[in-house]
Design an enzyme around this catalytic site. Structure first.
Site, PDB file in Angstrom:
ATOM      1  N   SER A 191       1.741  -4.717  -2.498  1.00 26.34           N
ATOM      2  CA  SER A 191       2.835  -4.997  -1.571  1.00 26.34           C
ATOM      3  C   SER A 191       3.666  -6.203  -2.016  1.00 26.34           C
ATOM      4  CB  SER A 191       2.253  -5.281  -0.180  1.00 26.34           C
ATOM      5  OG  SER A 191       3.234  -5.806   0.685  1.00 26.34           O
ATOM      6  N   TYR A 208      10.219  -4.470  -1.064  1.00 24.97           N
ATOM      7  CA  TYR A 208      11.101  -4.587   0.091  1.00 24.97           C
ATOM      8  C   TYR A 208      12.367  -5.222  -0.432  1.00 24.97           C
ATOM      9  CZ  TYR A 208       7.822  -3.427   3.854  1.00 24.97           C
ATOM     10  OH  TYR A 208       6.983  -2.769   4.712  1.00 24.97           O
ATOM     11  N   THR A 266      10.355   0.778  -0.525  1.00 24.84           N
ATOM     12  CA  THR A 266      10.111   1.252   0.844  1.00 24.84           C
ATOM     13  C   THR A 266      11.446   1.406   1.559  1.00 24.84           C
ATOM     14  OG1 THR A 266       7.942   0.246   0.877  1.00 24.84           O
ATOM     15  CG2 THR A 266       8.941   0.681   3.020  1.00 24.84           C
ATOM     16  N   LYS A 295       9.564   5.360  -1.033  1.00 26.07           N
ATOM     17  CA  LYS A 295       8.459   5.568  -0.071  1.00 26.07           C
ATOM     18  C   LYS A 295       9.021   5.572   1.346  1.00 26.07           C
ATOM     19  CE  LYS A 295       4.220   3.289   1.595  1.00 26.07           C
ATOM     20  NZ  LYS A 295       4.569   2.525   2.807  1.00 26.07           N
ATOM     21  N   HIS A 333       4.838   5.231   7.036  1.00 20.12           N
ATOM     22  CA  HIS A 333       4.379   3.841   7.085  1.00 20.12           C
ATOM     23  C   HIS A 333       3.129   3.723   7.970  1.00 20.12           C
ATOM     24  CE1 HIS A 333       6.448  -0.096   5.897  1.00 20.12           C
ATOM     25  NE2 HIS A 333       5.324  -0.520   6.445  1.00 20.12           N
TER      26      HIS A 333
HETATM   27  C1  LIG Z   1      -1.896  -3.751   7.424  1.00 19.44           C
HETATM   28  C2  LIG Z   1      -0.880  -2.862   6.772  1.00 19.44           C
HETATM   29  C3  LIG Z   1       0.109  -3.439   6.001  1.00 19.44           C
HETATM   30  C4  LIG Z   1       1.071  -2.624   5.395  1.00 19.44           C
HETATM   31  N1  LIG Z   1       1.988  -3.204   4.591  1.00 19.44           N
HETATM   32  C5  LIG Z   1       2.882  -2.439   3.947  1.00 19.44           C
HETATM   33  C6  LIG Z   1       3.805  -3.029   3.055  1.00 19.44           C
HETATM   34  O1  LIG Z   1       3.782  -4.215   2.817  1.00 19.44           O
HETATM   35  N2  LIG Z   1       4.707  -2.210   2.468  1.00 19.44           N
HETATM   36  C7  LIG Z   1       4.753  -0.853   2.700  1.00 19.44           C
HETATM   37  O2  LIG Z   1       5.599  -0.145   2.148  1.00 19.44           O
HETATM   38  N3  LIG Z   1       3.853  -0.265   3.519  1.00 19.44           N
HETATM   39  C8  LIG Z   1       2.934  -1.019   4.141  1.00 19.44           C
HETATM   40  N4  LIG Z   1       2.014  -0.432   4.957  1.00 19.44           N
HETATM   41  C9  LIG Z   1       2.004   1.054   5.102  1.00 19.44           C
HETATM   42  C10 LIG Z   1       1.090   1.719   4.032  1.00 19.44           C
HETATM   43  O3  LIG Z   1       1.638   1.621   2.759  1.00 19.44           O
HETATM   44  C11 LIG Z   1       0.849   3.204   4.308  1.00 19.44           C
HETATM   45  O4  LIG Z   1       2.090   3.857   4.415  1.00 19.44           O
HETATM   46  C12 LIG Z   1       0.008   3.514   5.526  1.00 19.44           C
HETATM   47  O5  LIG Z   1      -0.925   2.486   5.803  1.00 19.44           O
HETATM   48  C13 LIG Z   1      -0.739   4.822   5.298  1.00 19.44           C
HETATM   49  O6  LIG Z   1      -1.395   5.238   6.454  1.00 19.44           O
HETATM   50  P1  LIG Z   1      -2.984   5.038   6.711  1.00 19.44           P
HETATM   51  O7  LIG Z   1      -3.187   3.590   6.970  1.00 19.44           O
HETATM   52  O8  LIG Z   1      -3.181   5.904   7.905  1.00 19.44           O
HETATM   53  O9  LIG Z   1      -3.762   5.547   5.521  1.00 19.44           O
HETATM   54  C14 LIG Z   1       1.047  -1.220   5.589  1.00 19.44           C
HETATM   55  C15 LIG Z   1       0.034  -0.643   6.359  1.00 19.44           C
HETATM   56  C16 LIG Z   1      -0.922  -1.448   6.949  1.00 19.44           C
HETATM   57  C17 LIG Z   1      -2.002  -0.794   7.770  1.00 19.44           C
HETATM   58  C1  LIG Z   2       4.344  -8.028   6.453  1.00 16.72           C
HETATM   59  C2  LIG Z   2       4.876  -6.659   6.838  1.00 16.72           C
HETATM   60  C3  LIG Z   2       6.352  -6.630   6.619  1.00 16.72           C
HETATM   61  C4  LIG Z   2       4.165  -5.608   6.015  1.00 16.72           C
HETATM   62  C5  LIG Z   2       4.333  -4.199   6.460  1.00 16.72           C
HETATM   63  O1  LIG Z   2       5.052  -3.433   5.912  1.00 16.72           O
HETATM   64  C6  LIG Z   2       3.554  -3.690   7.553  1.00 16.72           C
HETATM   65  O2  LIG Z   2       2.891  -4.475   8.214  1.00 16.72           O
HETATM   66  O3  LIG Z   2       3.612  -2.470   7.803  1.00 16.72           O
END
Ligand SMILES: Cc1cc2nc3c(=O)[nH]c(=O)nc-3n(C[C@H](O)[C@H](O)[C@H](O)COP(=O)(O)O)c2cc1C
Ligand SMILES: CC(C)CC(=O)C(=O)O
Length: 373
Positions: free
Chosen positions: A116, A138, A164, A231, A255
């Site tokens: 990330s 991002y 993203t 994404k 997401h």
């Molecule tokens: C705690 C957390 C932080 C995330 N941070 C990002 C991020 O920084 N950038 C991003 O594109 N997606 C982020 N995501 C989304 C994940 O890339 C992903 O799309 C999603 O978690 C997939 O679903 P799942 O958790 O059900 O497997 C985040 C998800 C979680 C749970």
């Molecule tokens: C720190 C956040 C912007 C990261 C993210 O994409 C998320 O939490 O889903």
């Protein structure tokens, strides 16, 4: 939970879900909510998992498939299995070593780690222990910051960019709003400089560029020669837009239900995107993947690979690098099991006739179904 009982919980884990309890026991409730939660009433968060629950695998017998091979090639690289780790901010919330510990597990497992923009450890430290690493981007209002981030990841040896596109602003995450969630002391984005990151929601609202359009693809091409994936695509229309813009891959994602509550489950959006892309580039998917059979269902519906999100953070919290290694082993073993029992010898052999249920009801036998071999 004591450290001993955590270690035995990890060693005894047999399913992905076995890591959630031990992880939650180790976490501050606000941190747990940040990881586990989604936007709004969490309809989309639940729908992702439910779509897999409603999908059944239709086995073919006597196919002579032998021992299934999970290896696959994506963007010129061989992956040991058609899976990877989705980008998630701050692995350091789950374990002090954060992404470095995750990378120590993904490297030997031979699957990619998408890091990330908000990684808690530096790109250099992460890339030093594992490859392939991809950078999730991002795009900030301040393009210089975005550009510096990309250049830094590229110099560290990262192999692809994943922009993203579903976050012109951060979703309304009610758990975080109710908890007034702040990052604990010591947790910060290691590859970004500046202040104001303590509240993830506040920061993202202030810094994310809300007016991005398709021209961002050309801009990214002008600052980096790495392959570029988008994404957060959920429709044929946007998949075609991505192809027109010249991307190298698409990640079907909502997401993890953290952005638009009411967006469709990713497994249900996948066939539409796959049909529009028609093989022009790899299509990856994430959201609700919780076992090897889910990966097989995603392959059957046309994905080239599926990514795991939250379960990786659970495994990291429960058992650091060993937890993530065990998680990846479990999912791979489950995938091999599901392939063997459905008569599938390699990821390429999985097709739409393998799944039934939910949105994918079909006539059980069609003349065009491949015969024999
Ligand atoms: C705690 C957390 C932080 C995330 N941070 C990002 C991020 O920084 N950038 C991003 O594109 N997606 C982020 N995501 C989304 C994940 O890339 C992903 O799309 C999603 O978690 C997939 O679903 P799942 O958790 O059900 O497997 C985040 C998800 C979680 C749970
Ligand atoms: C720190 C956040 C912007 C990261 C993210 O994409 C998320 O939490 O889903």
């Amino acid at each position: 939970m004591t450290l001993d009982s955590l270690a035995s919980a990890v060693a005894g884990a047999l399913t992905v879900d076995d890591f959630a309890g031990p992880a939650r026991a180790r976490m501050d409730p606000g941190v747990w909510d940040f990881l586990a939660g989604g936007a709004g009433q969490e309809r989309t968060l639940r729908a992702n998992v439910e779509a897999f629950e409603r999908t059944w695998l239709r086995p073919r017998v006597l196919t002579g498939a032998g021992l299934p091979v999970t290896e696959t090639r994506i963007l010129g690289r061989t992956w040991a299995a058609p899976m990877g780790v989705a980008p998630m901010a701050y692995h350091t919330l789950a374990a002090p070593e954060g992404e470095v510990a995750t990378a120590r597990a993904t490297g030997p497992a031979g699957v990619p780690l998408v890091v990330s923009t908000f990684a808690g450890r530096t790109f250099e430290d992460i890339a030093a222990v594992a490859s392939p690493c991809w950078l999730q981007v991002y795009c900030f209002r301040d393009r210089k910051t975005t550009r510096r981030l990309i250049e830094r990841a590229e110099s560290a040896g990262f192999e692809a960019l994943v922009l993203t596109v579903d976050a012109p602003r951060l979703g309304r995450r009610l758990r975080d709003l109710r908890n007034d969630f702040r990052l604990p002391a010591g947790i910060a984005p290691a590859n970004l400089t500046g202040d104001g990151f303590a509240s993830p929601t506040g920061h993202a609202l202030a810094e994310f560029d809300p007016s991005l359009d398709w021209s961002v693809v050309a801009w990214l091409r002008s600052v980096s020669s790495l392959p570029l994936l988008l994404k957060g695509i959920l429709t044929a229309r946007d998949a075609l837009g991505a192809l027109d813009a010249g991307v190298d891959g698409i990640v079907v994602s909502n997401h993890g239900g953290r952005q638009l509550d009411g967006a469709p489950a990713t497994l249900e959006a996948l066939p539409e995107v796959v049909a529009a892309v028609a093989g022009a580039c790899p299509v990856l998917v994430d959201g609700g993947v919780r076992r090897g059979a889910d990966i097989l269902a995603a392959l059957a519906l046309g994905a080239d690979a599926a990514f795991l999100g939250r379960p990786v953070l659970h495994a990291l919290a429960a058992g650091e690098e060993r937890g993530v290694a065990r998680l990846l082993r479990i999912v791979t073993d489950e995938l091999v099991d599901a392939m063997a029992l459905t008569g599938i010898g390699s990821p390429r052999e999985a097709g739409p006739d393998l799944v039934h249920g939910g949105a994918f009801r079909r006539t059980p036998v069609s003349r065009s179904e491949p015969e024999g071999e």
